[in-house]
Each structure stands twice: as structure tokens, then as C-alpha cells.
Design a protein around this motif. Structure first.
Motif, short mmCIF file in Angstrom:
data_model
loop_
_atom_site.label_atom_id
_atom_site.label_comp_id
_atom_site.label_asym_id
_atom_site.label_seq_id
_atom_site.Cartn_x
_atom_site.Cartn_y
_atom_site.Cartn_z
N LYS A 1 0.85 -1.25 0.05
CA LYS A 1 0.07 0.02 -0.04
C LYS A 1 0.81 1.26 -0.12
CE LYS A 1 -3.61 2.22 2.33
NZ LYS A 1 -4.44 2.10 3.87
N GLN A 2 1.87 1.29 0.85
CA GLN A 2 2.90 2.43 0.71
C GLN A 2 3.64 2.67 -0.43
OE1 GLN A 2 6.30 1.83 3.19
NE2 GLN A 2 6.67 3.88 3.40
N TRP B 1 2.46 2.13 -3.45
CA TRP B 1 1.68 2.96 -4.40
C TRP B 1 1.21 4.22 -4.03
CZ3 TRP B 1 2.05 1.57 -9.08
CH2 TRP B 1 2.23 0.04 -9.50
N GLN B 2 1.18 4.54 -2.58
CA GLN B 2 0.80 5.78 -2.11
C GLN B 2 1.94 6.74 -2.33
OE1 GLN B 2 0.02 4.90 1.78
NE2 GLN B 2 -2.16 4.89 1.62
N LEU C 1 2.04 9.18 -5.48
CA LEU C 1 1.35 10.65 -5.45
C LEU C 1 1.72 11.56 -4.34
CD1 LEU C 1 -2.31 9.06 -5.70
CD2 LEU C 1 -0.73 10.05 -7.71
N GLY C 2 2.86 11.05 -3.55
CA GLY C 2 3.62 11.78 -2.42
C GLY C 2 4.14 13.07 -3.11
N ARG D 1 5.69 12.83 -7.06
CA ARG D 1 4.53 13.10 -8.10
C ARG D 1 5.09 13.96 -9.13
NH1 ARG D 1 1.67 15.28 -4.62
NH2 ARG D 1 2.38 17.52 -4.81
#
Length: 425
Positions: free
Chosen positions: A214-215, A217-218, A221-222, A226
Motif C-alpha cells: 500500500k505504501q 503505491w501511495q 502521489l506523494g 509526484r
């Protein structure tokens, strides 16, 4: 490589094991890129002869990035959790095997399948190679050593297309594919000589983080990733267009120029700028050089779109090579600045995910427009995409517009840089 004075004296400050590691890694990279780029000017005509369609050339060449897209994140995590060296070995093994597959088939579907398989080599090798170089390099010399070690790309691109074009004309495709395979396997055996260093901070962190899908893929967008990923996506579209259609464009212009000379000229320009930009970026920051690289790309694509002579095409190659020779090592250095040891592989792979995706789309997406706008129109579009990448970087590379403009012009430091000293064993 390590003796003498001048700009390479940084290698004399390294311990002998570090020198040996970098020498073996450099030779592996040189063979990898030589093998890969032998096919740049020769594979599109091979595909068109097999398919009879310019449109299918874009799809087959673009399928290269399918392997990149599917495996970049997996291999980035593998490099962090298990072994950078193993990922490099995988990349060199695939780059040696794929040309043998091309030699055996003439079906467009199978060519696309093997082209996608070939793409895994880039996902593996570039992730493992870049992270190994950073792991071996002293933090204060990181940008300089990345710049020097990235010279494998322009040297390989200077040798590969020239040798590939000559082999295709003089000896045929079968010999071309065999030589490309031999270079790839030479890179494999060179990489096997590398001793992988271990960062204690990396090992401790990896032992604690467990599953982080999960981290992973997050992060895309961080704030750290980005904007660089967006810029690389746009530039991937540009490169996908260039790789798929430049040989056909040159042939369509009926100018007396072997397309392989474009890549060789580009590589020589790339070599020249990489000697200087790594060390300069340690002093002046990465932002200024990324901005300059995008300006060079815009100009190169515009010249290509309006070219009428071999001199103009080679002039565009000089600017494109200077742009690529600055952009890629600076993107690697920027990601190294913005990551810790235990996440370096995945940070790098995510930033390059945008580039991979752009390459995947560039050939087929823009190629589908070629009937409407022609090859010239494709390169005008490529110039526009590079201009958009510059606009994004100038306005979104830091915490706000003012700081973004200052960072992108070398007047401010990177607020997302991670400055943590790491012990290496």
C-alpha cells in the motif's frame, strides 16, 4: 578508468574493493547498453518487413514497455529486500536471451511478446545498477559518481547502433542478433564479479517494514515523487516516439543518412555532458540541470520536426543527447537525494514508472496519429510534450510556485532531500 589526474581522480579516493566493484559494474553496463542499442536502428525495419505496417511497428516497439510496467515495481522491491546484484544479473540474462528469440520468429504477435520480455531487462538492470552505484558511492560524491557511471549509456549507444547498422547491412539480421546476445551475456558474467555492499540502516529498516504494498503505491502521489514521475511520463512519450519512428522518418525524408548515426551522435553528446553535470549538480543542485535538459529536448524535437538535411538531423541528435545525458542521471540523483537506503529501489522504480508508461504509450498512441499528421507532426507533438514537462517542473518541483521556480533554476535547495548518513559494511 581509475588512474590519472583530472576529472576521474574521484575514483582514486575510493577503497580498492569499491574500485573493483565499480569497474566490473561499469563493464557490465557497457555490454548491456551495447547489446540493447544494436537493435535501435535495425529492429523497426525488421518489424515493418515482417508486418508490412508502420502502425504495427509502433505497437511492437511500444510493447517493450509492457515488461517495464509489469516488473519495475516488483524488481524495485526485490532490490531493496533481497539483492541489487541479483536484479542486475536478471537484466543482463534477459538482454542476452531476447535477441535470440527475435532471430527465431517472424510473427508480429510473437515479436511483440518477445519485445515485452526484452523490456524486463531494462526494469531489472537500471534499477539494480543505479541503486548499486549509490550504495557503493560516498554520499558527498554521489552525484559525481552517478554521472561517471552513467557514461555506460552514451558509450553503449555510440557503439551499439553503429555496430548494429553495420552488421545488419554487411551480415544480415541473424548475425546481428547473435552479436547482440553475446554482448548481453558478457555483461552477465561481468556483473557476477561484483561484491554487493550492505547498508546496516537498510538491513535494519527492511527487517522492520514487512509488507508495504500500500505504501509503495501511495508514494507515487506523494510530494517527493509526484512531479518527477509526471515529468518522466511526458519524456517517456517523447522517447517512445523517437525510438519507434526516427528510423522510418529518416528513410521517409530520403536524406543520405544512416539512422544509426543519429544514435551515435546523440550518445557522443550525452557522454560529453555526463562528464560534467554529475559533479556540478553536487554543487549547484539537481533542479537547474533538469530544467536545462528539458530545454535541450524541446529544441531537438523542433529541429527534427523541421529537418530537411542530414546536418539538421545530426544537430538535433546533439541536443537530444545532451538532454538525455543530463535528464536521466539527474533524475537518478534526485531520487537518491529523496530516499533512504531501505526504500531506494522502490523510489527509483516508481519515478521511472512514469517514463516506462510514456514509452509504452508513445509508440502506439502517437503512432496512431501518424496517418493524420505525418512523421513531422509527431515530432512537433513531441516538442510540445517536452515543453509541458518543463512547465510542470518549473511550477511544481518544490513546495510552492516561488520555491519551485527557485529550485528549478538552481537558486534553492531541495526541500524533499533526505540527509541521513549510512554505514556500509
Amino acid at each position: 578508468m581509475y588512474r590519472g589526474s583530472g576529472k576521474l581522480k574521484v575514483f582514486q579516493t575510493l577503497a580498492p574493493p569499491q574500485q573493483r566493484n565499480l569497474a566490473a559494474l561499469f563493464l557490465s553496463g557497457l555490454m548491456f547498453w551495447s547489446s540493447l542499442t544494436m537493435l535501435l536502428p535495425t529492429l523497426p525495419p525488421y518489424i515493418r518487413d515482417a508486418s508490412g505496417s508502420d502502425y504495427l511497428v509502433g505497437w511492437v516497439m511500444g510493447s517493450f514497455a509492457i515488461g517495464l510496467l509489469l516488473f519495475r515495481s516488483i524488481l524495485g522491491r526485490a532490490a531493496d529486500r533481497h539483492s541489487r546484484k541479483a536484479v542486475v544479473l536478471l537484466g543482463t540474462a534477459i538482454v542476452g536471451t531476447a535477441p535470440l528469440c527475435y532471430a527465431l520468429v517472424h510473427s508480429v504477435a510473437l515479436l511483440a511478446l518477445f519485445r515485452a520480455f526484452h523490456g524486463i531487462s531494462i526494469a531489472a538492470f537500471t534499477t539494480g545498477y543505479s541503486t548499486l552505484v549509490v550504495d557503493i558511492s560516498p554520499p558527498e560524491k554521489k552525484g559525481e559518481l552517478i554521472g561517471y557511471m552513467s557514461l555506460v549509456v552514451p558509450i553503449g549507444m555510440a557503439l551499439g547502433p553503429a555496430v548494429g547498422g553495420l552488421l545488419q547491412v554487411q551480415a544480415g539480421y541473424t548475425t546481428l542478433f547473435l552479436v547482440s546476445a553475446a554482448a548481453g551475456f558478457w555483461g552477465f558474467f561481468s556483473a557476477a564479479l561484483v561484491h554487493e555492499p550492505r547498508s546496516r540502516a537498510r538491513q535494519d529498516a527492511v527487517a522492520q517494514i514487512g509488507s508495504d504494498d500500500k505504501q509503495f503505491w501511495q508514494l507515487l502521489l506523494g510530494d517527493r515523487l509526484r512531479t518527477p514521475a509526471t515529468v518522466m511520463l511526458l519524456m517517456g512519450l517523447v522517447f517512445g516516439t523517437l525510438a519507434s519512428y526516427l528510423p522510418l522518418y529518416v528513410r521517409d525524408l530520403s536524406v543520405p543518412l544512416n539512422p544509426g548515426w543519429f544514435y551515435t551522435t546523440s550518445a557522443l553528446a550525452s557522454f560529453t555532458v555526463r562528464v560534467y553535470v554529475g559533479r556540478a549538480s553536487d554543487r549547484y543542485g539537481r533542479g537547474l540541470f533538469i530544467s536545462c535538459s528539458l530545454v535541450a529536448y524541446i529544441t531537438a524535437m523542433f529541429i527534427l520536426a523541421t529537418a530537411q538535411s542530414p546536418q539538421q538531423i545530426l544537430g538535433a541528435a546533439v541536443l537530444q543527447g545532451a538532454g538525455a545525458g543530463t535528464l536521466i542521471p539527474m533524475a537518478i540523483a534526485l531520487m537518491a537525494d529523496r530516499s533512504r537506503a531501505h526504500e531506494r529501489g522502490k523510489i527509483y522504480s516508481l519515478c521511472l514508472f512514469g517514463y516506462d508508461f510514456g514509452i509504452a504509450l508513445g509508440g502506439p498512441l502517437l503512432g496512431s496519429l501518424s496517418l493524420a499528421v505525418g512523421y513531422r507532426g509527431l515530432f512537433f507533438l513531441a516538442a510540445g510534450l517536452a515543453a509541458l514537462a518543463l512547465a510542470v517542473f518549473l511550477t511544481r518541483s518544490s513546495k510552492d510556485l516561488v520555491h519551485s521556480l527557485r529550485f528549478a533554476t538552481g537558486q534553492d535547495s531541495d526541500p524533499y532531500a533526505v540527509r541521513v548518513p549510512e554505514a556500509v559494511t
